[in-house]
Design a protein around this motif. Structure first.
Motif, PDB file in Angstrom:
ATOM      1  N   TRP A 175      93.987 103.651  33.931  1.00  0.00           N
ATOM      2  CA  TRP A 175      92.952 103.529  34.293  1.00  0.00           C
ATOM      3  C   TRP A 175      91.591 102.397  32.425  1.00  0.00           C
ATOM      4  CZ3 TRP A 175      92.028  98.689  37.217  1.00  0.00           C
ATOM      5  CH2 TRP A 175      92.979  98.596  38.420  1.00  0.00           C
ATOM      6  N   TYR A 184      83.499 101.886  41.599  1.00  0.00           N
ATOM      7  CA  TYR A 184      84.647 100.441  41.603  1.00  0.00           C
ATOM      8  C   TYR A 184      85.011 100.776  40.440  1.00  0.00           C
ATOM      9  CZ  TYR A 184      82.740  98.754  46.093  1.00  0.00           C
ATOM     10  OH  TYR A 184      82.189  98.446  47.061  1.00  0.00           O
ATOM     11  N   SER A 237      89.936  96.169  40.796  1.00  0.00           N
ATOM     12  CA  SER A 237      90.425  96.540  42.397  1.00  0.00           C
ATOM     13  C   SER A 237      89.404  96.417  42.924  1.00  0.00           C
ATOM     14  CB  SER A 237      90.447  98.227  41.372  1.00  0.00           C
ATOM     15  OG  SER A 237      89.546  98.854  41.769  1.00  0.00           O
ATOM     16  N   GLN A 238      89.234  96.156  44.698  1.00  0.00           N
ATOM     17  CA  GLN A 238      88.595  96.631  45.468  1.00  0.00           C
ATOM     18  C   GLN A 238      88.482  97.598  46.356  1.00  0.00           C
ATOM     19  OE1 GLN A 238      87.357  93.655  46.060  1.00  0.00           O
ATOM     20  NE2 GLN A 238      89.129  92.647  44.383  1.00  0.00           N
ATOM     21  N   GLU A 239      88.957  99.239  46.572  1.00  0.00           N
ATOM     22  CA  GLU A 239      88.848 100.126  46.902  1.00  0.00           C
ATOM     23  C   GLU A 239      88.072 100.600  45.728  1.00  0.00           C
ATOM     24  OE1 GLU A 239      92.072  99.958  44.845  1.00  0.00           O
ATOM     25  OE2 GLU A 239      92.128  99.010  46.258  1.00  0.00           O
ATOM     26  N   TRP A 268      95.165 106.442  51.386  1.00  0.00           N
ATOM     27  CA  TRP A 268      96.197 106.078  50.801  1.00  0.00           C
ATOM     28  C   TRP A 268      96.130 106.967  49.558  1.00  0.00           C
ATOM     29  CZ3 TRP A 268      94.546 101.212  48.184  1.00  0.00           C
ATOM     30  CH2 TRP A 268      93.456 100.205  48.713  1.00  0.00           C
ATOM     31  N   THR A 281      99.693 103.832  40.717  1.00  0.00           N
ATOM     32  CA  THR A 281      98.388 103.081  41.053  1.00  0.00           C
ATOM     33  C   THR A 281      98.145 103.196  42.803  1.00  0.00           C
ATOM     34  OG1 THR A 281      99.406 100.775  41.650  1.00  0.00           O
ATOM     35  CG2 THR A 281     101.010 101.706  42.209  1.00  0.00           C
TER      36      THR A 281
END
Length: 162
Positions: free
Chosen positions: A14, A61, A65-67, A77, A89
């Motif tokens: 990322w 965060y 992304s939301q998680e 996860w 991912t």
């Protein structure tokens, strides 16, 4: 469950794409650069990872992304390679019943002018079933058999040329 090392690698990808991590509900933003130095992670990346791990990933965060990182480190996860680009991912291990279809973000799908995704087809089985149906048909079986045999020969010729 994603291991801490898998999450660390996930973050590295990322960051290499220019996406930052927000720590402590966006009070601190990190985008380490460079991420890699030679055959290892850079000091900037290692420092960022330590900052994330010092709070257990809580309220951390990734941009887009939301998680939280804390959630990624939980058994709910896992980190897997993207089927489209092979970049790691995050996926929930227990999928909700109503997941989006992979075509969910394809504006031109469904397209009845294109073949639909399918499993491999065994031509011998396909033509065998077709031959059986033709043998059971009372009229025109000779012409239809010739057409089937011609199609079968054309496919076999294609396979032998490749």
């Amino acid at each position: 469950m994603a291991s801490p090392n898998e999450v660390k690698i996930y973050l590295a990808y990322w960051f290499q794409l220019g996406k930052p991590v927000h720590i402590n509900n966006r009070q601190i933003t990190h985008r380490p650069s460079p991420v890699l130095e030679g055959n290892q992670f850079s000091r900037a990346f290692q420092d960022c990872w330590q900052a994330i791990m010092s709070v257990g990933g809580r309220d951390c965060y990734l941009d887009g992304s939301q998680e939280t990182i804390e959630q990624l480190l939980s058994p709910a996860w896992e980190i897997t390679d993207c089927a489209r680009c092979s970049i790691p991912t995050a996926m929930q291990t227990v999928m909700p019943v109503a997941q989006l279809c992979p075509c969910g973000d394809i504006d031109t799908w469904p397209n009845d002018e294109l073949p639909a995704p399918h499993m491999p087809i065994n031509n011998n089985e396909h033509f065998g079933r077709l031959k059986t149906r033709l043998d059971e048909h009372p009229r025109g079986e000779h012409q239809l058999k010739r057409n089937v045999n011609a199609q079968k020969a054309a496919i076999n010729n294609q396979h032998s040329e490749n």
